[in-house]
Structures are given as structure tokens and as C-alpha cells.
Motif scaffolding. Structure first.
Motif, PDB file in Angstrom:
ATOM      1  N   ASN A  13       0.825  -1.200   0.000  1.00 26.89           N
ATOM      2  CA  ASN A  13       0.000   0.000   0.000  1.00 26.89           C
ATOM      3  C   ASN A  13       0.868   1.263   0.000  1.00 26.89           C
ATOM      4  OD1 ASN A  13       0.439  -1.150   2.635  1.00 26.89           O
ATOM      5  ND2 ASN A  13      -0.691   0.582   3.452  1.00 26.89           N
ATOM      6  N   ARG A  20      -4.112   2.721  10.388  1.00 31.73           N
ATOM      7  CA  ARG A  20      -5.190   1.828   9.937  1.00 31.73           C
ATOM      8  C   ARG A  20      -4.687   0.415   9.638  1.00 31.73           C
ATOM      9  NH1 ARG A  20      -7.025   0.260   5.233  1.00 31.73           N
ATOM     10  NH2 ARG A  20      -9.156  -0.473   5.057  1.00 31.73           N
ATOM     11  N   GLU A  82      -2.560 -12.315   3.558  1.00 32.38           N
ATOM     12  CA  GLU A  82      -3.618 -11.860   2.657  1.00 32.38           C
ATOM     13  C   GLU A  82      -3.867 -10.359   2.823  1.00 32.38           C
ATOM     14  OE1 GLU A  82      -6.218 -12.003  -0.449  1.00 32.38           O
ATOM     15  OE2 GLU A  82      -4.744 -13.497   0.175  1.00 32.38           O
ATOM     16  N   LEU A  83      -3.780  -9.845   4.044  1.00 33.34           N
ATOM     17  CA  LEU A  83      -3.912  -8.396   4.260  1.00 33.34           C
ATOM     18  C   LEU A  83      -2.831  -7.641   3.486  1.00 33.34           C
ATOM     19  CD1 LEU A  83      -4.673  -8.174   8.093  1.00 33.34           C
ATOM     20  CD2 LEU A  83      -6.218  -7.593   6.216  1.00 33.34           C
ATOM     21  N   GLN A  86      -3.505  -7.730  -0.306  1.00 30.72           N
ATOM     22  CA  GLN A  86      -4.592  -6.831  -0.700  1.00 30.72           C
ATOM     23  C   GLN A  86      -4.249  -5.366  -0.482  1.00 30.72           C
ATOM     24  OE1 GLN A  86      -7.962  -8.129   1.592  1.00 30.72           O
ATOM     25  NE2 GLN A  86      -8.217 -10.005   0.418  1.00 30.72           N
ATOM     26  N   PHE A  88      -4.050  -3.864   2.230  1.00 36.33           N
ATOM     27  CA  PHE A  88      -4.917  -3.380   3.309  1.00 36.33           C
ATOM     28  C   PHE A  88      -6.121  -2.633   2.756  1.00 36.33           C
ATOM     29  CE2 PHE A  88      -0.700  -3.928   5.056  1.00 36.33           C
ATOM     30  CZ  PHE A  88      -0.962  -4.700   6.167  1.00 36.33           C
ATOM     31  N   ASP A  89      -6.536  -3.018   1.554  1.00 31.32           N
ATOM     32  CA  ASP A  89      -7.695  -2.412   0.882  1.00 31.32           C
ATOM     33  C   ASP A  89      -7.550  -0.912   0.684  1.00 31.32           C
ATOM     34  OD1 ASP A  89      -9.032  -4.823   0.483  1.00 31.32           O
ATOM     35  OD2 ASP A  89      -9.943  -4.739   2.472  1.00 31.32           O
ATOM     36  N   GLU A  90      -6.312  -0.454   0.544  1.00 29.38           N
ATOM     37  CA  GLU A  90      -6.076   0.952   0.239  1.00 29.38           C
ATOM     38  C   GLU A  90      -5.700   1.065  -1.226  1.00 29.38           C
ATOM     39  OE1 GLU A  90      -3.077   2.401   2.905  1.00 29.38           O
ATOM     40  OE2 GLU A  90      -4.471   2.432   4.579  1.00 29.38           O
ATOM     41  N   SER A  91      -6.021   2.201  -1.806  1.00 31.91           N
ATOM     42  CA  SER A  91      -5.679   2.415  -3.218  1.00 31.91           C
ATOM     43  C   SER A  91      -4.943   3.724  -3.369  1.00 31.91           C
ATOM     44  CB  SER A  91      -6.954   2.436  -4.063  1.00 31.91           C
ATOM     45  OG  SER A  91      -7.743   3.546  -3.709  1.00 31.91           O
ATOM     46  N   GLU A  94      -6.788   6.957  -2.578  1.00 29.48           N
ATOM     47  CA  GLU A  94      -6.964   7.382  -1.195  1.00 29.48           C
ATOM     48  C   GLU A  94      -5.854   8.303  -0.734  1.00 29.48           C
ATOM     49  OE1 GLU A  94      -8.028   4.350   1.674  1.00 29.48           O
ATOM     50  OE2 GLU A  94      -8.693   3.073   0.022  1.00 29.48           O
TER      51      GLU A  94
END
Length: 101
Positions: A13, A20, A82-83, A86, A88-91, A94
């Protein structure tokens, strides 16, 4: 006897491990019984401690070693890696500067 499971992950990320992602990691780690550590540059910390995670100063591109030892070690490593995978689902959107759509 429990064996130690280890996996190297890369921080993907854009903003690295800030509050977060550290919160997500510590909460995820807290769901498991095993002992979980993250190591960066020879410094190993308890993954269940949000403050310890923040002390690593892990930026985008940093390589970290996840280590778990205990009955559910493999499941813990799978969930935590997996976190990282991914991001941490940030793009990138953001982290765009304020005022930009």
C-alpha cells in the motif's frame, strides 16, 4: 509440538504501515491463539500490539518476515499475508491530495 511458520511479505500500500493497517494487523492477529511476530531489519515485534507494529516504520516496498508458532500458526500466516497482498484495501486514490476528485 508446534512448528514455526514463516513467510516474507512486502508492504504494497502507498502509505505503508500507518495506523489503519497496524490496527487491521493487530486485530487479525488477536483472533489467533499462536504467537505471531513481524520482523523488519532484525527488529522483531509482537503482531498483536498496534504500537509495536507502528514502531517498525514499514514503508511501501518494505519486506517483512511474518512468524507464527502455535496450534493455528498456518491459519494466522495465511490471514495476515492476505492483508498484505490486498494492500490493506487501500488504493492510490486514497492518497491523492485534498481537493482532487
Amino acid at each position: 509440538m508446534s512448528s514455526t511458520i514463516e513467510k516474507v511479505v512486502t508492504v504494497q500500500n502507498p502509505m505503508g504501515i500507518h495506523m489503519r493497517p497496524a490496527d487491521l494487523l493487530s486485530r487479525a492477529a488477536g483472533r489467533f491463539q499462536c504467537q505471531i511476530e513481524i520482523e523488519k531489519d532484525g527488529q522483531a515485534i509482537d503482531c498483536k500490539s498496534i504500537m509495536s507494529i507502528l514502531t517498525l516504520g514499514a514503508r511501501q516496498g518494505s519486506q517483512l518476515s511474518l512468524r507464527a508458532c502455535g496450534v493455528d500458526a498456518q491459519e494466522a500466516i495465511d490471514a495476515l499475508s492476505e492483508l498484505f497482498n490486498q494492500g490493506f484495501d487501500e488504493s492510490d486514490s486514497e492518497v491523492a491530495s485534498p481537493g482532487r476528485p
